[in-house]
Design a protein around this motif. Structure first.
Motif, PDB file in Angstrom:
ATOM      1  N   ALA A 242       0.830  -1.205   0.000  1.00  0.00           N
ATOM      2  CA  ALA A 242       0.000   0.000   0.000  1.00  0.00           C
ATOM      3  C   ALA A 242       0.867   1.258   0.000  1.00  0.00           C
ATOM      4  O   ALA A 242       1.809   1.375   0.772  1.00  0.00           O
ATOM      5  CB  ALA A 242      -0.923   0.003   1.210  1.00  0.00           C
ATOM      6  N   ALA A 243       0.537   2.174  -0.893  1.00  0.00           N
ATOM      7  CA  ALA A 243       1.305   3.414  -1.019  1.00  0.00           C
ATOM      8  C   ALA A 243       0.708   4.542  -0.184  1.00  0.00           C
ATOM      9  O   ALA A 243       1.414   5.472   0.183  1.00  0.00           O
ATOM     10  CB  ALA A 243       1.383   3.825  -2.484  1.00  0.00           C
ATOM     11  N   THR A 244      -0.586   4.455   0.109  1.00  0.00           N
ATOM     12  CA  THR A 244      -1.244   5.522   0.864  1.00  0.00           C
ATOM     13  C   THR A 244      -2.031   4.908   2.017  1.00  0.00           C
ATOM     14  O   THR A 244      -2.272   3.693   2.058  1.00  0.00           O
ATOM     15  CB  THR A 244      -2.214   6.312  -0.031  1.00  0.00           C
ATOM     16  N   HIS A 245      -2.451   5.760   2.933  1.00  0.00           N
ATOM     17  CA  HIS A 245      -3.259   5.280   4.054  1.00  0.00           C
ATOM     18  C   HIS A 245      -4.628   4.794   3.578  1.00  0.00           C
ATOM     19  O   HIS A 245      -5.157   3.829   4.129  1.00  0.00           O
ATOM     20  CB  HIS A 245      -3.429   6.388   5.096  1.00  0.00           C
ATOM     21  N   ALA A 246      -5.154   5.434   2.569  1.00  0.00           N
ATOM     22  CA  ALA A 246      -6.459   5.012   2.046  1.00  0.00           C
ATOM     23  C   ALA A 246      -6.373   3.616   1.442  1.00  0.00           C
ATOM     24  O   ALA A 246      -7.266   2.790   1.638  1.00  0.00           O
ATOM     25  CB  ALA A 246      -6.952   6.011   1.012  1.00  0.00           C
ATOM     26  N   SER A 247      -5.305   3.352   0.713  1.00  0.00           N
ATOM     27  CA  SER A 247      -5.167   2.017   0.118  1.00  0.00           C
ATOM     28  C   SER A 247      -4.884   0.982   1.194  1.00  0.00           C
ATOM     29  O   SER A 247      -5.300  -0.169   1.080  1.00  0.00           O
ATOM     30  CB  SER A 247      -4.074   2.010  -0.949  1.00  0.00           C
ATOM     31  N   ARG A 248      -4.192   1.373   2.263  1.00  0.00           N
ATOM     32  CA  ARG A 248      -3.948   0.446   3.378  1.00  0.00           C
ATOM     33  C   ARG A 248      -5.259   0.124   4.092  1.00  0.00           C
ATOM     34  O   ARG A 248      -5.489  -1.019   4.481  1.00  0.00           O
ATOM     35  CB  ARG A 248      -2.954   1.042   4.349  1.00  0.00           C
TER      36      ARG A 248
ATOM     37  N   LEU B 174      -6.521  -6.404  13.862  1.00  0.00           N
ATOM     38  CA  LEU B 174      -5.398  -6.162  12.978  1.00  0.00           C
ATOM     39  C   LEU B 174      -5.450  -4.816  12.258  1.00  0.00           C
ATOM     40  O   LEU B 174      -4.423  -4.290  11.866  1.00  0.00           O
ATOM     41  CB  LEU B 174      -5.281  -7.270  11.932  1.00  0.00           C
ATOM     42  N   ALA B 175      -6.624  -4.297  12.056  1.00  0.00           N
ATOM     43  CA  ALA B 175      -6.752  -3.035  11.322  1.00  0.00           C
ATOM     44  C   ALA B 175      -6.264  -1.881  12.184  1.00  0.00           C
ATOM     45  O   ALA B 175      -6.365  -1.895  13.406  1.00  0.00           O
ATOM     46  CB  ALA B 175      -8.188  -2.821  10.909  1.00  0.00           C
ATOM     47  N   GLU B 176      -5.724  -0.885  11.516  1.00  0.00           N
ATOM     48  CA  GLU B 176      -5.209   0.277  12.242  1.00  0.00           C
ATOM     49  C   GLU B 176      -6.260   1.355  12.339  1.00  0.00           C
ATOM     50  O   GLU B 176      -7.042   1.585  11.515  1.00  0.00           O
ATOM     51  CB  GLU B 176      -3.989   0.820  11.534  1.00  0.00           C
TER      52      GLU B 176
END
Length: 53
Positions: free
Chosen positions: A30-36, A51-53
């Protein structure tokens, strides 16, 4: 007995990582927080709070 528990714990971690490898690969790539955040779709609903942030 302690060594058996240690081996079981290591095996459980490897098994968990193998089963949910799509999630861990998605998070690593993932390159961005949105994609993560979108990687949460690879997890079952029960594990998302853990597990999710």
């Amino acid at each position: 007995m302690t060594s058996a528990l240690s081996i079981a714990a290591v095996a459980a971690v490897f098994l968990f990582h193998g089963i949910y490898s799509d999630y861990f690969t998605c998070v690593d790539d993932a390159a961005t927080h949105a994609s993560r955040d979108a990687c949460e779709n690879h997890l079952p609903k029960e594990l998302r709070p853990l597990l999710a942030e």
